[in-house]
Structure formats: structure tokens, C-alpha cells
Write a protein that holds these residues in place. Structure first.
Motif, PDB file in Angstrom:
ATOM      1  N   ASP A 133       0.835  -1.208   0.000  1.00  0.00           N
ATOM      2  CA  ASP A 133       0.000   0.000   0.000  1.00  0.00           C
ATOM      3  C   ASP A 133       0.869   1.257   0.000  1.00  0.00           C
ATOM      4  OD1 ASP A 133      -2.158  -1.660   0.140  1.00  0.00           O
ATOM      5  OD2 ASP A 133      -2.449  -1.466   2.303  1.00  0.00           O
ATOM      6  N   ALA A 134       0.243   2.385  -0.361  1.00  0.00           N
ATOM      7  CA  ALA A 134       0.975   3.654  -0.366  1.00  0.00           C
ATOM      8  C   ALA A 134       1.333   4.047   1.059  1.00  0.00           C
ATOM      9  CB  ALA A 134       0.120   4.739  -1.010  1.00  0.00           C
ATOM     10  N   PRO A 135       2.539   4.560   1.273  1.00  0.00           N
ATOM     11  CA  PRO A 135       2.920   4.962   2.627  1.00  0.00           C
ATOM     12  C   PRO A 135       2.137   6.190   3.087  1.00  0.00           C
ATOM     13  CG  PRO A 135       4.698   5.431   1.073  1.00  0.00           C
ATOM     14  CD  PRO A 135       3.594   4.799   0.298  1.00  0.00           C
ATOM     15  N   SER A 136       1.960   6.296   4.400  1.00  0.00           N
ATOM     16  CA  SER A 136       1.255   7.442   4.969  1.00  0.00           C
ATOM     17  C   SER A 136       2.135   8.055   6.044  1.00  0.00           C
ATOM     18  CB  SER A 136      -0.066   6.986   5.585  1.00  0.00           C
ATOM     19  OG  SER A 136      -0.599   8.016   6.383  1.00  0.00           O
ATOM     20  N   PHE A 137       2.100   9.386   6.161  1.00  0.00           N
ATOM     21  CA  PHE A 137       2.885  10.046   7.204  1.00  0.00           C
ATOM     22  C   PHE A 137       2.125  10.096   8.520  1.00  0.00           C
ATOM     23  CE2 PHE A 137       4.668  12.461   3.433  1.00  0.00           C
ATOM     24  CZ  PHE A 137       5.840  11.721   3.406  1.00  0.00           C
ATOM     25  N   MET A 138       0.842   9.780   8.483  1.00  0.00           N
ATOM     26  CA  MET A 138      -0.005   9.995   9.650  1.00  0.00           C
ATOM     27  C   MET A 138       0.231   8.933  10.729  1.00  0.00           C
ATOM     28  SD  MET A 138      -2.283  12.304  10.422  1.00  0.00           S
ATOM     29  CE  MET A 138      -3.334  12.582  11.818  1.00  0.00           C
ATOM     30  N   GLY A 139      -0.277   7.746  10.517  1.00  0.00           N
ATOM     31  CA  GLY A 139      -0.105   6.685  11.498  1.00  0.00           C
ATOM     32  C   GLY A 139       1.088   5.828  11.128  1.00  0.00           C
ATOM     33  N   PRO A 140       1.576   5.027  12.081  1.00  0.00           N
ATOM     34  CA  PRO A 140       2.673   4.122  11.743  1.00  0.00           C
ATOM     35  C   PRO A 140       2.240   3.090  10.699  1.00  0.00           C
ATOM     36  CG  PRO A 140       1.821   3.685  13.947  1.00  0.00           C
ATOM     37  CD  PRO A 140       1.163   4.934  13.469  1.00  0.00           C
ATOM     38  N   SER A 141       3.174   2.669   9.884  1.00  0.00           N
ATOM     39  CA  SER A 141       2.891   1.614   8.912  1.00  0.00           C
ATOM     40  C   SER A 141       2.642   0.311   9.668  1.00  0.00           C
ATOM     41  CB  SER A 141       4.077   1.445   7.968  1.00  0.00           C
ATOM     42  OG  SER A 141       3.947   0.216   7.293  1.00  0.00           O
ATOM     43  N   LEU A 142       1.648  -0.435   9.212  1.00  0.00           N
ATOM     44  CA  LEU A 142       1.313  -1.693   9.884  1.00  0.00           C
ATOM     45  C   LEU A 142       1.878  -2.905   9.142  1.00  0.00           C
ATOM     46  CD1 LEU A 142      -2.436  -0.873  10.723  1.00  0.00           C
ATOM     47  CD2 LEU A 142      -0.413  -0.481  12.135  1.00  0.00           C
ATOM     48  N   ALA A 143       2.741  -2.652   8.152  1.00  0.00           N
ATOM     49  CA  ALA A 143       3.170  -3.726   7.251  1.00  0.00           C
ATOM     50  C   ALA A 143       3.834  -4.904   7.968  1.00  0.00           C
ATOM     51  CB  ALA A 143       4.100  -3.161   6.178  1.00  0.00           C
ATOM     52  N   ASN A 144       4.497  -4.653   9.117  1.00  0.00           N
ATOM     53  CA  ASN A 144       5.123  -5.757   9.847  1.00  0.00           C
ATOM     54  C   ASN A 144       4.628  -5.852  11.286  1.00  0.00           C
ATOM     55  OD1 ASN A 144       7.319  -7.276   8.275  1.00  0.00           O
ATOM     56  ND2 ASN A 144       7.647  -5.139   7.683  1.00  0.00           N
ATOM     57  N   VAL A 145       3.513  -5.187  11.533  1.00  0.00           N
ATOM     58  CA  VAL A 145       3.046  -5.086  12.915  1.00  0.00           C
ATOM     59  C   VAL A 145       2.719  -6.467  13.504  1.00  0.00           C
ATOM     60  CG1 VAL A 145       0.547  -4.762  12.596  1.00  0.00           C
ATOM     61  CG2 VAL A 145       1.743  -3.460  14.350  1.00  0.00           C
ATOM     62  N   GLY A 146       2.312  -7.378  12.635  1.00  0.00           N
ATOM     63  CA  GLY A 146       1.997  -8.729  13.107  1.00  0.00           C
ATOM     64  C   GLY A 146       3.236  -9.490  13.525  1.00  0.00           C
ATOM     65  N   GLY A 147       4.383  -9.059  13.034  1.00  0.00           N
ATOM     66  CA  GLY A 147       5.641  -9.723  13.364  1.00  0.00           C
ATOM     67  C   GLY A 147       6.153  -9.346  14.734  1.00  0.00           C
ATOM     68  N   TYR A 148       6.247  -8.031  14.988  1.00  0.00           N
ATOM     69  CA  TYR A 148       6.897  -7.617  16.234  1.00  0.00           C
ATOM     70  C   TYR A 148       5.942  -7.150  17.334  1.00  0.00           C
ATOM     71  CZ  TYR A 148       7.057  -3.358  13.260  1.00  0.00           C
ATOM     72  OH  TYR A 148       6.763  -2.333  12.402  1.00  0.00           O
ATOM     73  N   SER A 149       4.634  -7.114  17.060  1.00  0.00           N
ATOM     74  CA  SER A 149       3.727  -6.669  18.127  1.00  0.00           C
ATOM     75  C   SER A 149       2.961  -7.846  18.717  1.00  0.00           C
ATOM     76  CB  SER A 149       2.713  -5.659  17.577  1.00  0.00           C
ATOM     77  OG  SER A 149       3.368  -4.482  17.200  1.00  0.00           O
ATOM     78  N   SER A 150       2.681  -7.736  19.998  1.00  0.00           N
ATOM     79  CA  SER A 150       1.925  -8.808  20.653  1.00  0.00           C
ATOM     80  C   SER A 150       0.427  -8.578  20.435  1.00  0.00           C
ATOM     81  CB  SER A 150       2.227  -8.811  22.153  1.00  0.00           C
ATOM     82  OG  SER A 150       1.709  -7.636  22.736  1.00  0.00           O
ATOM     83  N   VAL A 151      -0.324  -9.628  20.635  1.00  0.00           N
ATOM     84  CA  VAL A 151      -1.790  -9.545  20.540  1.00  0.00           C
ATOM     85  C   VAL A 151      -2.318  -8.506  21.531  1.00  0.00           C
ATOM     86  CG1 VAL A 151      -3.895 -10.849  21.062  1.00  0.00           C
ATOM     87  CG2 VAL A 151      -2.115 -11.860  19.601  1.00  0.00           C
TER      88      VAL A 151
END
Lengths: 365, 394
Positions: free
Chosen positions: B310-328
Motif C-alpha cells: 500500500d501507499a505509505p502514509s505520514f499519519m499513522g505508523p505503517s502496519l506492514a510488519n506489525v503482526g511480526g513484532y507486536s503482541s496480541v
């Protein structure tokens, strides 16, 4: 934006490219400790590659929407140039050794590699002028915006932009973010360093070393909110001093009086082409924006007025009859700031530069 | 530590990577500084995902890191009565050391993040260097080569170029010898942070740690020894850690890294901390496909880059790898209480028209809508979808 803002105005009509400012700065700040390659102050030939090489094409600054633009970090050898030294010891043993006198690295690039080349064809229409550059101590600094460590700050009392060496971890995003490439990486300490506007001198009421030593008397220094200051008059009253590449959106606080006069071109027979000028106005527009037309007109009008009437405050200002006429600094102001902050007035007012902003335990935010 | 490492490597301890497991077991030994103790170590495979929450402004580095994949590291831990020791092994085809006279080279490196002390019982700190009130302690080691300085005290003001001295002949030779003997070889740092950008180095010696890294032609082995308890952290039977590695070849530094989620290290023979283990091992319960629909329906893409394509956004953090390093737990919290974790991020001046937080009564308040109105099942579905967002393993 800081409470007050120091500014410098450089009169390009008077710059002779002697590099005295460069040397004044270098001997004061950058001839040691990993800064050898840095020129916090440099004088480049325009048009030319500049220092570092092609800095105007390396990105940084902001777009019209206010978004920081990505940039490129220059390479020390290819873009800045490795400062070379000679084996002077070989000369100590007598002249027989002089054939072995050589630089310690083979020089491939350096600042002013293309000095005085300029553009156009000699002798018909060649042209160039000198462009002295220091950090612009911007109101909206690209370096500060790029730093992910909060290691760059703009002083409230005078708008000087400094690196907190305690917080800096040498990521170098600041270099990419500065469109002027006036912040440098010190590989020896792995931190970024830049022009400090000689703040320890400024606080004593002395102008920065580059301005103090300038033989052409081209540099005016003072506070922009001080209506009596030379910089206020040149920037705001007469509007003849303009920021360099203000299209980068950082709101620079070093201003330039654009080159006003340029010699006429020669025709094929070597005769003067009446009414022609060598310096294309488009080049000045690129550097100083569309306001350059009005600035040049004001300067020419004032010159005419001076010729006819003998009176022109603007020209008197630009001539700077006395060395002290170029500076309006305020030692008392800094004494007051120090007093209000209960600091030793002789110590640098911003102790963060020395001790680091978050040195105290638990002081981080 | 150097001696210890040499011994370890000569012992030829093989990285006996087990299948991906959720927790690491720290083996109890009499002295973690005794090199032979590593023979008992149990290695666990940990996946490190490319940090892609924010986009930095280095054009060349961004191009080099565009399609980063996740990396695997083998991690083992030991502990004794005072200290915990970690060994991290990861593959790296190129050895990169920041040049001593260069403006654009970067070192390989690794870091271990520990959870700091919080008031009361709180979830683990934000994976990206903690958050306000939930501090982390970060140990960083970077590969170095000798950098000559006349003193080893980081005392910049007394450093002098030999050409600037008044010394000649034997005196100059003696000076050179002194400089060489003081050449700094180590780049080990300890930081405390409550969100990135607040990272502050601990310089007063209040953390007695020792890190080192060695290269064997195929990859790095990093070790770290630090106290189980000190001013900055208190350990129970479970020590949560997160691991990051940097690749100098790709101009890695700062956020340009691969990092793991929080992983529990259970101290063998001690009662594990059930709360920490649960938080680091919790699997999503929702329906990821339904979650994807909910993400689209709730307009998350208005501010976040969702997938890497997806196109990058300056607003919120990118979620592209959020499933990798973030806990449930963290993902759930971020949906329900967006202001619970607001990292200072990089300077808001950088993108002045997209401020992702506002300051209200001295507190940072997220610009994100509070999604606590969603029903529980939808939240769990979204979390399940977010957990699928991660780069594949290299």
C-alpha cells in the motif's frame, strides 16, 4: 520559532573569494578531532559544483505541503574530498629528499576543485561570482526535523541551531534532511557537527570569526527583531537581502545581497555588446527567488540616488565605513538571559551544548 | 569478555536451533562469565522482522531496505545468582564496520531490550523502545574498528591532531604510541527510553553490563551479560526481552533494523511469571478474513499503510510488519485505547500537516479515533488480521 533570531547578511557584491572566512572558521573549529574535512564556512564559485559536490541536488528540505523530503548523505572521498597532508618530515633531511615530497592520499576531489571556472565561454560571456555559505540557522531546520533522537535544538534566546552531542548517536538523517548540506558527520566521535554561529563569541558581544575576519566587510550580523540592526534594515526595511534557496522551505536566516552589477558581454571581435550583462538573471532567481528583481532594482535606484544627491542610508550601510558598523550584538542581552537562568554569565548560555540536554538521571521525556 | 568469547568459539558450540518456540529457557549455571557454561545452553529460534513503522528520510537507505525480509536468530540464555547472559547468532553475509574516516558507512550491530520498572501492574512496554510510564532498557553493541583518539574518555575537548602538537622526534613517537594504546575499540551503549526519540544513554556506570560480537565469515555471534536486577529493571522467574539486529551493508542504524517481538526467557528452576508468558505467547483468537473486512470498513487505511504494497502514509505508523513484532495484547490495546501508547516519534515538524498526536493539558493524545465502540468479536478479528501482517522469513 525562537523568541529572538540572529541573522547574517552577506553582500555578494563585495565578496572577493579570498577564503579568509574559511580559514578563520577552520582554525577556530574544524582543523582537528575528525572535523578536518568539514567546512562549516566555505566559499564556492557559482555556477559550480559547490561543497559538497552538487549539494543542491542532494535532497532534503520541505515540499510545498510541509513534508520533509528524503535526501542523500554525501560520500567523504567523492563529494567532500579527503583533506590531504604532505610528508613535511621528508624536507627536514635536506633537499635530496624533496622528490619524495607527496600528499598522503592522492587527491581526487576537494572543495573549490572547480574554483573560478564558472560558466560561459571566455572571453565572450564567461561569468561567475563567489557564494560564501555557513549554516543558515533556519527557523524551520531540516536537520532538526529529521533527527529521530531529539538531538538537534534551536536556542530560544537567539535561534542558533545546535547539536546536543550527548544525545546524538550519529544516524546522519540530519545530513539527508538539510538541503544545504551544512551539517556534517564526525567519524571520529560518530556524531554530527555543524556551524555554531560562534555562540561563545556572540555571547561576549563579538561577531562570529568568519564575519570578524572578512576583509571585504561583506558580513553583517545582528538580531532580526532589532530595528536598529543592519540586518533588520537590509532584510526587512529595504528588502535587498534574500535567503538562499528559500524554496527548500526551511526559512534560512543567512541572507544575501544579490550580485547587482555584471560586466557586459564581448562580441566575436572582442568589442563590448552595449546593454548586455553576463550574469543571467535566471541564475539569481534560482538562488534567491523572484524577489531578486525588486532587490536589484532597489539597489540600483539607491546607487543612482546616491550619485545624484550624495545621500543613501542603504549604501552607507553596505559600505560599512567602520568595522563595527557591520555588527549589532548585545552582550548585555546574554548577561540578562544568564542571570534569569541563574547561570554564570561567562559560561555558554546554553549548557545543553556542553553537558547534554538529558544528562540528568530521569530527565528524558 | 573478549577472552570469554574466544574460548566459546574455540569450544565450537553449535547453534542447535530448535523449532520455533515461544519462550527461551535460561539455563542455571554457577557463573555466566565462565565460558564453558555455554556448552549447556539451549538455543531457540527467534524471528526478527523489518522495522517498518516509520519511514526515514535517507533516500539511499530507503532504497536498500525496500523489500526487507524477516531474519532468524538463534538465541540462548544463561543465568547465575546475579546475572543473565544472552547469546544471539544471526546470519550476515557481509561484515560491516563503520569506517574511521568515512561519512556514509555503517556498522553491523545488535541490541537486547529489557522491560524497565513500571508503577503497578502494566502490560509490557511498546516494542519500539517503550512508551511513557513503561520504560525499557536497551543494550546496544556495534561492530567497531580501532579509532585513534588521544584519550579514551570521550573527552572531545582534549583531542588533538598530531600535527597540532608542539612535539617532535621521540616525543612525537611517544605521543603516537599513547594515541594507539588508547584507540577506542568498543561501541557498547546502554540506554533507557520511554518511546523512541526519548532514548537516553546511561553514562553514569549504573548498569554493569558487557556486550561483544564476533564474526565468523557467515554471521555474527553477539553476547551480553547484565545483572538480573538493578536500578532499571527487576526480574521475576521470567525475563521478557526483544532482540534487534542491524545490517551495515544496508546502511542500517536507528530504525533501519530487524526486531523481534517480546520473547519470554524463563529462568530454569524458577516459577515462570504467568502474566508475562501469557502476554508474549498469546495467539490471536479472531477470524483474520473478517478482520481484514473490518479494517477496510473502519477506514484504517486513511492514516495507516496496511500492507507493504500500500501507499505509505505520514499519519499513522505503517502496519506492514506489525503482526511480526507486536503482541496480541498490544494490538488490542492500540485499537481500544489509542492514547495508551503514543511514541514521540520523529519530529512533528517533518510532516507538519499530519500530526499524529495533539498535546492536551500537557499530555499526548493520539489523533486516532478511539475504536472501543467496536464489539469484542470485531476487535479480535482485527487483531487476528493484523497478526498476519508481516514479511516472510529470509
Amino acid at each position: 520559532m525562537s523568541k529572538r533570531q540572529l541573522a547574517m547578511v552577506m553582500d555578494l557584491n563585495k565578496c572577493i573569494g579570498c577564503q579568509t572566512c574559511t580559514v578563520a572558521c577552520k582554525t577556530q573549529w574544524t582543523n582537528r578531532n575528525g572535523r578536518e574535512y568539514m567546512y562549516w564556512n566555505n566559499v564556492e564559485t557559482y555556477p559550480g559544483t559547490g561543497y559538497p559536490k552538487n549539494w543542491m541536488e542532494l535532497g532534503g528540505g520541505f515540499d510545498a505541503a510541509g513534508d520533509l523530503q528524503p535526501g542523500v548523505i554525501p560520500n567523504l572521498e567523492a563529494d567532500y574530498g579527503v583533506p590531504w597532508d604532505y610528508n613535511y618530515e621528508s624536507l627536514m633531511g635536506g633537499m635530496s629528499d624533496s622528490n619524495n615530497f607527496h600528499p598522503h592520499v592522492s587527491p581526487t576531489w576537494g572543495p573549490n576543485w572547480d574554483e573560478d571556472q564558472g560558466a560561459g565561454a571566455f572571453p565572450q560571456d564567461n561569468y561567475f561570482f563567489y557564494l560564501p555559505r555557513i549554516c543558515n540557522h533556519c527557523t524551520n531546520p531540516g536537520c532538526l526535523s529529521a533527527c529521530p533522537r531529539d538531538a538537534i535544538f534551536k536556542r530560544e534566546e537567539d535561534g542558533v541551531v545546535l547539536v546536543d552531542l550527548d544525545r546524538c548517536q550519529g544516524y546522519r538523517y540530519c545530513i539527508a534532511g538539510c538541503p544545504y548540506k551544512k551539517i556534517y558527520f564526525n567519524p571520529k566521535i560518530s556524531k554530527s557537527e555543524k556551524c555554531i554561529l560562534c555562540f561563545p563569541r556572540i555571547e561576549q558581544g563579538l561577531p562570529p570569526a568568519c564575519a570578524q575576519q572578512c576583509v571585504g566587510r561583506i558580513r553583517f550580523v545582528g538580531f532580526l527583531d532589532d530595528e536598529e540592526s543592519q540586518v533588520y534594515k537590509l532584510v526587512h526595511k529595504y528588502k535587498v537581502a534574500l535567503g538562499l534557496r528559500s524554496d527548500y522551505g526551511t526559512q534560512p536566516n543567512v541572507y544575501y545581497i544579490p550580485p547587482t552589477e555584471s560586466p557586459a558581454k564581448f562580441d566575436a571581435e572582442g568589442k563590448i555588446i552595449e546593454g548586455s550583462t553576463r550574469l543571467p538573471i535566471e541564475e539569481l532567481e534560482k538562488l534567491f527567488g523572484p524577489a531578486v528583481h525588486d532587490a536589484i532594482k532597489t539597489l540600483k535606484d539607491e546607487m543612482k540616488k546616491r550619485k545624484e544627491t550624495g545621500v543613501s542610508e542603504l549604501l552607507d550601510l553596505l559600505i560599512a565605513y567602520q568595522h563595527k558598523d557591520m555588527f549589532r550584538l548585545d552582550n548585555n542581552y546574554y548577561q540578562e538571559v544568564a542571570k534569569a537562568a541563574k547561570r554564570n554569565p561567562l559560561a555558554p548560555v546554553d549548557t545543553r551544548y556542553i553537558a547534554g540536554k538529558f544528562t540528568q538521571a530521569g530527565g528524558h521525556h | 569478555m573478549k577472552k570469554l568469547l574466544t574460548t566459546i568459539l574455540s569450544l565450537g558450540v553449535a547453534a542447535s536451533a530448535a523449532l520455533a518456540a515461544d519462550s527461551i529457557t535460561a539455563v542455571k549455571v554457577s557463573d555466566v562469565n565462565d565460558a564453558s557454561a555455554w556448552a549447556k545452553a539451549k538455543f531457540t529460534s527467534v524471528v526478527l522482522y523489518p522495522q517498518s513503522a516509520i519511514h526515514m528520510n535517507d533516500k539511499k537507505a530507503n532504497a536498500a531496505n525496500e523489500n526487507n525480509k524477516a531474519k532468524k536468530a538463534d538465541v540462548a540464555a544463561l543465568y547465575d545468582s546475579k546475572n543473565i547472559a544472552l547469546m544471539v547468532k544471526w546470519a550476515d553475509g557481509t561484515k560491516n564496520v563503520q569506517g574511521s574516516y568515512s561519512s556514509d558507512t555503517y556498522s553491523d550491530g545488535f541490541a537486547v531490550q529489557f522491560a524497565g520498572i513500571t508503577k503497578g501492574s502494566q502490560p509490557l512496554p511498546y516494542i519500539g523502545m517503550g512508551s511513557a510510564g513503561r520504560p525499557v532498557v536497551v543494550h546496544l553493541q556495534k561492530a567497531t574498528e580501532k579509532v585513534y583518539e588521544p584519550n579514551g574518555n570521550k573527552d572531545v575537548s582534549t583531542q588533538i591532531n598530531r600535527n597540532q602538537t608542539a612535539l617532535f622526534g621521540d616525543e612525537l613517537k611517544a605521543y603516537d604510541a599513547k594515541v594507539a594504546s588508547l584507540a577506542k575499540t568498543d561501541y557498547e551503549r546502554v540506554f533507557v527510553a520511554e518511546g523512541f526519540r526519548s532514548l537516553t544513554e546511561i553514562k553514569d556506570g549504573s548498569v554493569a553490563s558487557n556486550a561483544n560480537m564476533t564474526y565468523d565469515g557467515k554471521g555474527w555471534t553477539g553476547t551480553l551479560v547484565r545483572p538480573l536486577n538493578d536500578t532499571y529493571m527487576k526480574s521475576s522467574g521470567t525475563v521478557p526481552v526483544a532482540i534487534a539486529v542491524w545490517d551495515g551493508e544496508k546502511m542500517g542504524r536507528n530504525g533501519l533494523k530487524n526486531l523481534s517481538p517480546w520473547v519470554s526467557i524463563n529462568l530454569e528452576g524458577q516459577k515462570p511469571d504467568a502474566k508475562i508468558v501469557a502476554e508474549t505467547t498469546e495467539a490471536p483468537k479472531g477470524d483474520a478474513a473478517k478482520g481484514k473486512e473490518a479494517v477496510a470498513a473502519n477506514g484504517c487505511a486513511g492514516c495507516h499503510q496496511i500492507e507493504a504494497t500500500d501507499a505509505p502514509s505520514f499519519m499513522g505508523p505503517s502496519l506492514a510488519n506489525v503482526g511480526g513484532y507486536s503482541s496480541v495484547a498490544y494490538l488490542r490495546e492500540s485499537i481500544l485505547k489509542p492514547s495508551a501508547v503514543i511514541v514521540p516519534g520523529y519530529n512533528r515538524n517533518a510532516h507538519s500537516n499530519t500530526p499524529w498526536y495533539n498535546i492536551e493539558k500537557g499530555k499526548r493524545v493520539s489523533a486516532m479515533t478511539d475504536f472501543s465502540f467496536l464489539d469484542k468479536k470485531t476487535v479480535e478479528d482485527i487483531v487476528a488480521y493484523l497478526k498476519t501482517l508481516k514479511a516472510e522469513v529470509e
